[in-house]
Write a protein that holds these residues in place. Structure first.
Motif, PDB file in Angstrom:
ATOM      1  N   MET A  56       0.833  -1.198   0.000  1.00 47.61           N
ATOM      2  CA  MET A  56       0.000   0.000   0.000  1.00 47.61           C
ATOM      3  C   MET A  56       0.871   1.253   0.000  1.00 47.61           C
ATOM      4  O   MET A  56       1.733   1.408   0.868  1.00 47.61           O
ATOM      5  CB  MET A  56      -0.916   0.018   1.221  1.00 47.61           C
ATOM      6  N   PRO A  57       0.676   2.153  -0.963  1.00 49.11           N
ATOM      7  CA  PRO A  57       1.516   3.358  -1.047  1.00 49.11           C
ATOM      8  C   PRO A  57       1.483   4.241   0.204  1.00 49.11           C
ATOM      9  O   PRO A  57       2.514   4.752   0.630  1.00 49.11           O
ATOM     10  CB  PRO A  57       0.953   4.106  -2.261  1.00 49.11           C
ATOM     11  N   ASP A  58       0.313   4.433   0.815  1.00 48.71           N
ATOM     12  CA  ASP A  58       0.224   5.283   2.002  1.00 48.71           C
ATOM     13  C   ASP A  58       1.036   4.707   3.168  1.00 48.71           C
ATOM     14  O   ASP A  58       1.720   5.434   3.893  1.00 48.71           O
ATOM     15  CB  ASP A  58      -1.229   5.469   2.436  1.00 48.71           C
ATOM     16  N   LEU A  60       3.596   2.588   2.945  1.00 48.42           N
ATOM     17  CA  LEU A  60       5.022   2.673   2.608  1.00 48.42           C
ATOM     18  C   LEU A  60       5.541   4.100   2.725  1.00 48.42           C
ATOM     19  O   LEU A  60       6.658   4.322   3.205  1.00 48.42           O
ATOM     20  CB  LEU A  60       5.257   2.130   1.200  1.00 48.42           C
ATOM     21  N   ASN A  61       4.761   5.071   2.319  1.00 50.55           N
ATOM     22  CA  ASN A  61       5.185   6.461   2.397  1.00 50.55           C
ATOM     23  C   ASN A  61       5.387   6.899   3.848  1.00 50.55           C
ATOM     24  O   ASN A  61       6.308   7.654   4.160  1.00 50.55           O
ATOM     25  CB  ASN A  61       4.177   7.369   1.706  1.00 50.55           C
ATOM     26  N   LYS A  62       4.553   6.417   4.759  1.00 51.05           N
ATOM     27  CA  LYS A  62       4.650   6.824   6.158  1.00 51.05           C
ATOM     28  C   LYS A  62       5.786   6.125   6.891  1.00 51.05           C
ATOM     29  O   LYS A  62       6.535   6.758   7.634  1.00 51.05           O
ATOM     30  CB  LYS A  62       3.337   6.552   6.879  1.00 51.05           C
ATOM     31  N   PHE A  63       5.933   4.812   6.702  1.00 51.21           N
ATOM     32  CA  PHE A  63       6.894   4.049   7.493  1.00 51.21           C
ATOM     33  C   PHE A  63       8.165   3.667   6.731  1.00 51.21           C
ATOM     34  O   PHE A  63       9.204   3.454   7.343  1.00 51.21           O
ATOM     35  CB  PHE A  63       6.235   2.784   8.051  1.00 51.21           C
ATOM     36  N   PHE A  64       8.082   3.558   5.432  1.00 50.23           N
ATOM     37  CA  PHE A  64       9.233   3.148   4.626  1.00 50.23           C
ATOM     38  C   PHE A  64       9.360   4.067   3.406  1.00 50.23           C
ATOM     39  O   PHE A  64       9.125   3.644   2.270  1.00 50.23           O
ATOM     40  CB  PHE A  64       9.084   1.687   4.179  1.00 50.23           C
ATOM     41  N   PRO A  65       9.730   5.323   3.616  1.00 47.65           N
ATOM     42  CA  PRO A  65       9.761   6.277   2.500  1.00 47.65           C
ATOM     43  C   PRO A  65      10.768   5.912   1.413  1.00 47.65           C
ATOM     44  O   PRO A  65      10.544   6.225   0.238  1.00 47.65           O
ATOM     45  CB  PRO A  65      10.119   7.608   3.173  1.00 47.65           C
ATOM     46  N   MET A  66      11.863   5.244   1.774  1.00 44.15           N
ATOM     47  CA  MET A  66      12.846   4.837   0.751  1.00 44.15           C
ATOM     48  C   MET A  66      12.227   3.827  -0.219  1.00 44.15           C
ATOM     49  O   MET A  66      12.447   3.905  -1.426  1.00 44.15           O
ATOM     50  CB  MET A  66      14.091   4.241   1.413  1.00 44.15           C
ATOM     51  N   TYR A  68       9.041   3.534  -0.824  1.00 41.69           N
ATOM     52  CA  TYR A  68       8.024   4.266  -1.587  1.00 41.69           C
ATOM     53  C   TYR A  68       8.652   5.020  -2.756  1.00 41.69           C
ATOM     54  O   TYR A  68       8.119   5.012  -3.871  1.00 41.69           O
ATOM     55  CB  TYR A  68       7.281   5.234  -0.664  1.00 41.69           C
ATOM     56  N   LYS A  69       9.808   5.637  -2.521  1.00 42.34           N
ATOM     57  CA  LYS A  69      10.493   6.370  -3.597  1.00 42.34           C
ATOM     58  C   LYS A  69      10.941   5.426  -4.701  1.00 42.34           C
ATOM     59  O   LYS A  69      10.842   5.744  -5.884  1.00 42.34           O
ATOM     60  CB  LYS A  69      11.692   7.138  -3.037  1.00 42.34           C
ATOM     61  N   ARG A  70      11.441   4.256  -4.326  1.00 39.71           N
ATOM     62  CA  ARG A  70      11.878   3.281  -5.340  1.00 39.71           C
ATOM     63  C   ARG A  70      10.721   2.757  -6.162  1.00 39.71           C
ATOM     64  O   ARG A  70      10.869   2.465  -7.339  1.00 39.71           O
ATOM     65  CB  ARG A  70      12.616   2.122  -4.665  1.00 39.71           C
ATOM     66  N   ILE A  71       9.562   2.604  -5.540  1.00 42.16           N
ATOM     67  CA  ILE A  71       8.383   2.130  -6.280  1.00 42.16           C
ATOM     68  C   ILE A  71       7.954   3.167  -7.314  1.00 42.16           C
ATOM     69  O   ILE A  71       7.505   2.822  -8.409  1.00 42.16           O
ATOM     70  CB  ILE A  71       7.230   1.807  -5.309  1.00 42.16           C
ATOM     71  N   GLN A  72       8.107   4.437  -6.978  1.00 42.91           N
ATOM     72  CA  GLN A  72       7.693   5.517  -7.876  1.00 42.91           C
ATOM     73  C   GLN A  72       8.640   5.691  -9.054  1.00 42.91           C
ATOM     74  O   GLN A  72       8.256   6.273 -10.064  1.00 42.91           O
ATOM     75  CB  GLN A  72       7.582   6.832  -7.104  1.00 42.91           C
ATOM     76  N   GLU A  73       9.869   5.204  -8.947  1.00 36.00           N
ATOM     77  CA  GLU A  73      10.839   5.330 -10.036  1.00 36.00           C
ATOM     78  C   GLU A  73      10.397   4.499 -11.230  1.00 36.00           C
ATOM     79  O   GLU A  73       9.896   3.391 -11.082  1.00 36.00           O
ATOM     80  CB  GLU A  73      12.228   4.886  -9.574  1.00 36.00           C
TER      81      GLU A  73
END
Length: 163
Positions: A56-58, A60-66, A68-73
């Motif tokens: 879930m993006p939300d 991952l963004n809250k607890f694992f931002p790194m 989340y950033k890799r998923i967005q690449e």
């Protein structure tokens, strides 16, 4: 020859008369089967929930931002590269590790205090884990909640699968 056993040529014993016995299943057996099924359901349900939660993006963004950033690449296609994060691996494995270690303690507790007390302890661990995971504000609380949930799973799994 009623009730006498005959020796067969193959070496086995067979009764000479056939009487059918109607066996009834006692309620305690039905209750025990339901408890075992619920124990397996708790463990498997959690595997499904945590697997979906880690995508879930939300979350991952809250607890694992790194992560989340890799998923967005756009250039990273491998899930191994996207989800390669020690914190995420600790989140995932903390429940299973604590469940494994707690199972050894739970067998002693079950032998010494009985199944009811062990199930009560499992429920207490579940409640502690749920409170921490529901109110978590950082990764430390999230991991602690998962460890407590793992203790609950370890106690409950040992009790429901104990012979």
């Amino acid at each position: 020859m009623n009730g006498v056993l005959m020796v067969m040529a193959e070496g086995g014993l067979v009764p000479t008369c056939r009487t059918e016995v109607e066996a009834k299943i006692p309620p305690i057996v039905i209750f025990s089967c339901i408890m075992v099924a619920i124990g397996g359901l708790v463990f498997c349900y959690h595997v499904g929930v945590s697997g979906g939660l880690t995508t879930m993006p939300d979350f991952l963004n809250k607890f694992f931002p790194m992560v989340y950033k890799r998923i967005q690449e756009k250039g990273v296609d491998s899930n191994y590269c996207k989800y390669n994060n020690q914190g995420l691996q600790l989140f995932t494995s903390s429940l299973y590790t604590s469940a494994l270690l707690t199972t050894f303690l739970a067998s002693y507790t079950t032998r010494k205090y009985g199944r009811k007390m062990t199930m009560l302890m499992a429920g207490i661990f579940f409640q502690i884990g749920v409170v921490f995971n529901a109110t978590t504000i950082n990764l430390g609380m999230l991991i602690f909640g998962r460890l407590a949930l793992g203790c609950g799973v370890g106690f409950a799994n040992q009790v429901t699968n104990n012979d």
